[in-house]
Design a protein around this motif. Structure first.
Motif, PDB file in Angstrom:
ATOM      1  N   VAL A 152    -102.616   3.321 -46.574  1.00  0.00           N
ATOM      2  CA  VAL A 152    -104.021   3.566 -46.786  1.00  0.00           C
ATOM      3  C   VAL A 152    -104.896   3.772 -45.458  1.00  0.00           C
ATOM      4  O   VAL A 152    -105.948   4.417 -45.800  1.00  0.00           O
ATOM      5  N   ALA A 153    -104.557   3.726 -44.301  1.00  0.00           N
ATOM      6  CA  ALA A 153    -105.596   3.625 -43.134  1.00  0.00           C
ATOM      7  C   ALA A 153    -106.289   4.987 -42.981  1.00  0.00           C
ATOM      8  O   ALA A 153    -107.280   5.153 -42.693  1.00  0.00           O
ATOM      9  N   ALA A 154    -105.239   6.391 -43.278  1.00  0.00           N
ATOM     10  CA  ALA A 154    -105.835   7.251 -43.007  1.00  0.00           C
ATOM     11  C   ALA A 154    -106.745   7.738 -44.270  1.00  0.00           C
ATOM     12  O   ALA A 154    -107.688   8.385 -44.126  1.00  0.00           O
ATOM     13  N   GLY A 155    -106.023   7.676 -45.419  1.00  0.00           N
ATOM     14  CA  GLY A 155    -106.535   8.058 -46.490  1.00  0.00           C
ATOM     15  C   GLY A 155    -107.821   7.499 -47.026  1.00  0.00           C
ATOM     16  O   GLY A 155    -108.746   8.165 -47.632  1.00  0.00           O
ATOM     17  N   GLN A 156    -108.091   6.005 -46.648  1.00  0.00           N
ATOM     18  CA  GLN A 156    -109.065   5.564 -47.069  1.00  0.00           C
ATOM     19  C   GLN A 156    -110.393   6.029 -46.252  1.00  0.00           C
ATOM     20  O   GLN A 156    -111.439   6.052 -46.682  1.00  0.00           O
ATOM     21  N   LEU A 157    -110.059   6.387 -44.975  1.00  0.00           N
ATOM     22  CA  LEU A 157    -111.360   6.868 -44.244  1.00  0.00           C
ATOM     23  C   LEU A 157    -111.775   8.312 -44.833  1.00  0.00           C
ATOM     24  O   LEU A 157    -112.922   8.687 -44.999  1.00  0.00           O
ATOM     25  N   ILE A 158    -110.576   9.057 -45.139  1.00  0.00           N
ATOM     26  CA  ILE A 158    -110.805  10.469 -45.582  1.00  0.00           C
ATOM     27  C   ILE A 158    -111.795  10.221 -46.785  1.00  0.00           C
ATOM     28  O   ILE A 158    -112.624  11.053 -47.180  1.00  0.00           O
ATOM     29  N   ALA A 159    -111.304   9.491 -47.949  1.00  0.00           N
ATOM     30  CA  ALA A 159    -111.991   9.339 -48.929  1.00  0.00           C
ATOM     31  C   ALA A 159    -113.586   8.951 -48.822  1.00  0.00           C
ATOM     32  O   ALA A 159    -114.449   9.309 -49.318  1.00  0.00           O
ATOM     33  N   ALA A 160    -113.556   7.716 -47.884  1.00  0.00           N
ATOM     34  CA  ALA A 160    -115.034   7.382 -47.629  1.00  0.00           C
ATOM     35  C   ALA A 160    -115.801   8.374 -46.861  1.00  0.00           C
ATOM     36  O   ALA A 160    -116.989   8.748 -47.428  1.00  0.00           O
ATOM     37  N   GLU A 161    -115.277   9.261 -46.147  1.00  0.00           N
ATOM     38  CA  GLU A 161    -116.046  10.493 -45.348  1.00  0.00           C
ATOM     39  C   GLU A 161    -116.395  11.530 -46.359  1.00  0.00           C
ATOM     40  O   GLU A 161    -117.171  12.204 -46.041  1.00  0.00           O
ATOM     41  N   ALA A 162    -115.468  11.385 -47.515  1.00  0.00           N
ATOM     42  CA  ALA A 162    -115.897  12.398 -48.238  1.00  0.00           C
ATOM     43  C   ALA A 162    -116.808  12.101 -49.651  1.00  0.00           C
ATOM     44  O   ALA A 162    -117.282  12.805 -50.347  1.00  0.00           O
ATOM     45  N   GLY A 163    -117.546  10.811 -49.029  1.00  0.00           N
ATOM     46  CA  GLY A 163    -118.379  10.381 -50.058  1.00  0.00           C
ATOM     47  C   GLY A 163    -117.944   9.268 -51.243  1.00  0.00           C
ATOM     48  O   GLY A 163    -118.935   8.726 -52.142  1.00  0.00           O
ATOM     49  N   ALA A 164    -116.785   9.118 -51.241  1.00  0.00           N
ATOM     50  CA  ALA A 164    -116.188   8.119 -52.271  1.00  0.00           C
ATOM     51  C   ALA A 164    -116.737   6.658 -51.749  1.00  0.00           C
ATOM     52  O   ALA A 164    -117.035   6.340 -50.699  1.00  0.00           O
ATOM     53  N   GLU A 165    -116.558   5.914 -52.878  1.00  0.00           N
ATOM     54  CA  GLU A 165    -116.752   4.191 -52.523  1.00  0.00           C
ATOM     55  C   GLU A 165    -115.402   3.710 -52.555  1.00  0.00           C
ATOM     56  O   GLU A 165    -114.646   4.126 -53.376  1.00  0.00           O
ATOM     57  N   VAL A 166    -115.339   2.953 -51.318  1.00  0.00           N
ATOM     58  CA  VAL A 166    -113.805   2.740 -51.105  1.00  0.00           C
ATOM     59  C   VAL A 166    -114.169   0.953 -51.098  1.00  0.00           C
ATOM     60  O   VAL A 166    -114.692   0.374 -50.347  1.00  0.00           O
ATOM     61  N   LEU A 167    -113.368   0.250 -52.041  1.00  0.00           N
ATOM     62  CA  LEU A 167    -113.776  -1.077 -52.075  1.00  0.00           C
ATOM     63  C   LEU A 167    -112.226  -1.803 -52.148  1.00  0.00           C
ATOM     64  O   LEU A 167    -111.387  -1.438 -52.731  1.00  0.00           O
ATOM     65  N   GLY A 168    -112.505  -2.937 -52.016  1.00  0.00           N
ATOM     66  CA  GLY A 168    -111.310  -4.105 -51.872  1.00  0.00           C
ATOM     67  C   GLY A 168    -111.341  -4.937 -53.134  1.00  0.00           C
ATOM     68  O   GLY A 168    -112.393  -4.870 -53.991  1.00  0.00           O
ATOM     69  N   TYR A 169    -110.340  -5.446 -53.625  1.00  0.00           N
ATOM     70  CA  TYR A 169    -110.334  -6.473 -54.868  1.00  0.00           C
ATOM     71  C   TYR A 169    -109.088  -7.252 -54.953  1.00  0.00           C
ATOM     72  O   TYR A 169    -108.199  -7.185 -54.138  1.00  0.00           O
ATOM     73  N   ALA A 170    -109.206  -8.461 -55.626  1.00  0.00           N
ATOM     74  CA  ALA A 170    -108.164  -9.509 -55.875  1.00  0.00           C
ATOM     75  C   ALA A 170    -107.989 -10.485 -54.704  1.00  0.00           C
ATOM     76  O   ALA A 170    -107.523 -11.619 -54.830  1.00  0.00           O
ATOM     77  N   GLY A 171    -107.901  -9.791 -53.581  1.00  0.00           N
ATOM     78  CA  GLY A 171    -107.634 -10.736 -52.567  1.00  0.00           C
ATOM     79  C   GLY A 171    -108.877 -11.573 -51.969  1.00  0.00           C
ATOM     80  O   GLY A 171    -109.828 -11.644 -52.574  1.00  0.00           O
TER      81      GLY A 171
END
Ligand code: LIP
Length: 283
Positions: free
Chosen positions: A231-250
């Motif tokens: 996820v290290a690259a993909g989560q940045l790409i999603a966030a920079e494209a305006g998506a909300e990137v959230l964690g859960y469960a941990g």
């Protein structure tokens, strides 16, 4: 991108390194393309061997190892003071404040079976998280790139997460772990989640799922028990494209689940996923 977007991103000078995120994105792009092209061309000639890791279905092929070796070898020459972490065992401590996080082939099961949904994922990280990243899909020749505060692109064109506003109209990607006990929980979760959304997709690569959120090919993605390199690259790409990137469960701040979603449905999907997980039974 607006000036305000750039104003929020800390500059390199605010951190303990002075490297340009654009330079790191360029390196990630070049190496992802080189490794992905090598693996695609090699796979066309067949697979001589593969081994297994955490379970009999968690495989590593000769091209996972060759791609990681190519990427790490180049990084050691171009960025000798950086750290490196790779899925197939590369581990280098750095002194620069920059660590590279590499998944040489994400979607390895798809790669093994000759299915097209696999990629090379390379991210440069600092103490705030992912700073620059590239995800290359060799079969479709698509390069997803982002750097902190710089927006996200696919093959050089700007991309944005979707504007879906209703959870029941959302196309949602997810994935499943290699351990049977975890897959049992994830399968049970679907009974609650599937009726609440348009449909689900299981593409087999977290990095691709996150890039597809970034360009609106899916409206959201959630998965638990991923690894940092997935996820290290993909989560940045999603966030920079305006998506909300959230964690859960941990634990707070150290989630073991990741959710990326169009802003209009992120809170509703996050609530549904976390409530579903909280109702798991221990049978
Ligand atoms: C894969 C992830 C995917 C998950 C798979 C597998 P790999 O990584 O990207 O999201 O559902 O089970 O873990 O093993 O192909 O690098």
């Amino acid at each position: 991108m607006t000036a305000d977007d750039h104003r929020d991103a800390p500059s390199a000078a605010d951190l303990d390194h002075l490297v340009s995120p654009v330079e790191l994105a360029d390196i990630a792009t070049e190496l992802a393309r080189a490794a992905g092209t090598m693996a695609r061309e090699g796979r066309a000639g067949g697979l001589a061997s593969f081994d297994t890791k955490s379970t009999a279905t968690d495989v590593v092929t000769e091209y996972d190892r060759a791609a990681e070796s190519l990427i790490v070898g180049e990084l050691r020459v171009r960025r000798p003071d950086d750290g490196v972490i790779g899925e197939e065992g590369s581990a280098v401590s750095g002194t620069s404040g920059i660590d590279w996080v590499i998944d040489p082939i994400d979607g390895t099961t798809n790669f093994l079976y000759g299915l097209p949904s696999w990629c090379v994922s390379i991210a440069a990280t600092d103490r705030l998280g992912s700073l620059a990243g590239a995800v290359y899909l060799p079969v479709t020749d698509e390069m997803f790139v982002a750097w902190r505060g710089g927006g996200a692109t696919c093959n050089g064109l700007p991309i944005r997460a979707s504007d879906v506003g209703e959870l029941g109209l959302a196309l949602v990607a997810t994935g499943f772990g290699y351990l049977a006990a975890r897959r049992r929980d994830q399968a049970a979760d679907i009974a609650a989640i599937l009726p609440a959304v348009r449909d689900l997709r299981r593409l087999g690569s977290a990095a691709i799922d996150l890039c597809y959120v970034a360009c609106g090919r899916v409206d959201a993605y959630y998965e638990q028990w991923l690894n940092p390199w997935d996820v290290a690259a993909g989560q940045l790409i999603a966030a920079e494209a305006g998506a909300e990137v959230l964690g859960y469960a941990g634990a707070p701040g150290e989630p073991d689940g990741l959710l990326a979603a169009a802003p209009g449905i992120a809170d509703a999907l996050h609530a549904l996923v976390t409530q579903t997980i909280s109702r798991r039974t221990d049978d």
